[in-house]
Design an enzyme around this catalytic site. Sequence first.
Site, PDB file in Angstrom:
ATOM      1  N   ASP A   1       0.723  -1.265   0.042  1.00 34.14           N
ATOM      2  CA  ASP A   1      -0.009  -0.158  -0.039  1.00 34.14           C
ATOM      3  C   ASP A   1       0.688   1.451   0.007  1.00 34.14           C
ATOM      4  OD1 ASP A   1      -1.804  -2.075   0.409  1.00 34.14           O
ATOM      5  OD2 ASP A   1      -2.601  -1.112   2.127  1.00 34.14           O
TER       6      ASP A   1
ATOM      7  N   GLU B   1       1.671  -9.364  11.440  1.00 31.58           N
ATOM      8  CA  GLU B   1       1.525  -8.940  10.239  1.00 31.58           C
ATOM      9  C   GLU B   1       2.791  -8.677   9.426  1.00 31.58           C
ATOM     10  OE1 GLU B   1      -0.981  -5.216   9.799  1.00 31.58           O
ATOM     11  OE2 GLU B   1      -1.331  -5.876   7.595  1.00 31.58           O
TER      12      GLU B   1
END
Length: 429
Positions: free
Chosen positions: A164, A394
């Site tokens: 992102d 993550e």
Amino acid sequence: MSQNDLDQTARDILIGNDQGGYTVPTKGLYPYQWNWDSVFVARGFATFNPDRAWREIELLFEGQWRDGMVPHILFRKDDPSYFPGPSVWGTDGGPIPSSGHSQPPVAATIVRDLLELDSSDAAAGRAKGLFPKILHWHRWYMQYRDPDGLGVVAVIHPWESGRDNLPDWDDALRAVEVKDVEPYVRKDTSHVDPEMRPHKEDYDRYLSIVAACRKVGWDPEKVARTCPFFVADPGITFILLRACRDLLALAGKLGLKEHMAEIEGWISRLESGAARLWNPDLKAHVALDLRTGKLTDGVSSASFLAPYAGLSGPDVLPAVQDHFDRIGSKVRYLMPSYDPDHPKFEHLRYWRGPVWAMVNFMISRGLSEAGDAVRAERLRADTAALIQSGGFAEYFSPETAVAAGGGSFSWTAAIWLAWATPSHAEQAA
Ligand code: DGY
């Protein structure tokens, strides 16, 4: 925690994040089905529940759009803990409410893996069921994300790349006018430390791109012509090239020879297109802004995916290895998502520095296939060490091993089971 305990915890995470056939990346922060997350998750399920592995990918393709696109998020139910939800996207392309763009196409590669792990007729039947859907998706990528046939694949949104807030997107993103964005409240920063997430100025533009595509009804041809962000991504290009090779192998194995010429055409187009992403000063593949013609100036973890795409000739592999060794002597844990020698590197901010387990899995696989077992093993060992010290986070700091982003994360658990766990290495030996 012992290795056996970690194996069990990883399985428990996948089972705990299972919503009845599809798996959320992590509860709270990402409460829906995400595209490439699900496919990596399937690879993890394949180590203890093959039926569930196939189901994960089958459910993802239930959301495929009529034009072939497989969305990056399927909103199977409304969940107020995530923003932007279905009403912001305003899509109508498929049978399940969804976001309006795709994500890295890893499905063909993992379906081929599933079939290699299970050669039963039942598995071949499930692969056959998925094959035309994956073919349709790849065709969509080739048609609408490479509309001029350059052999490089563009993303219309940083989220489509899956990486992102990568520094490579900064210039193209800054050029996006902030427009048609209703007042909004982010939810991500209520789940995770804001220091580990993109900035508000990024989010304003993420939403402006969504608004611009919504305006043209998410028509892929109009999106390709008018989207304010259209950047060729080495990550998607290499992942798709690899996936096309795996799709070709699947076509051969499943006796679907009538599709082989089309897939071979895509492979040669992407093989020759890769040269356009080569930054000769940097000696690495980088992103190319297709609106301005400008190459970016940093090595990202996707630069190391060239061998995974089958590009490991003498013009590429030694350069990849040199960057690997330079970065490997700079940080304790490989592979940072961005070059630590670049001024935009930030060791804990999402895609501006942290290490991601599934990227390491792909890079390592490519290096191993290119005959570089030593560097491939360093990636596996570093990934295992990060998980052993920080758990199934993550992402991780490449400098301090600090675990960051969401916890109990599905793809980190899946990659542990499929590749990073020492028990996997023992079984393979
Ligand atoms: C998010 O919401 O941060 C996701 O990465 C978008 O896919």
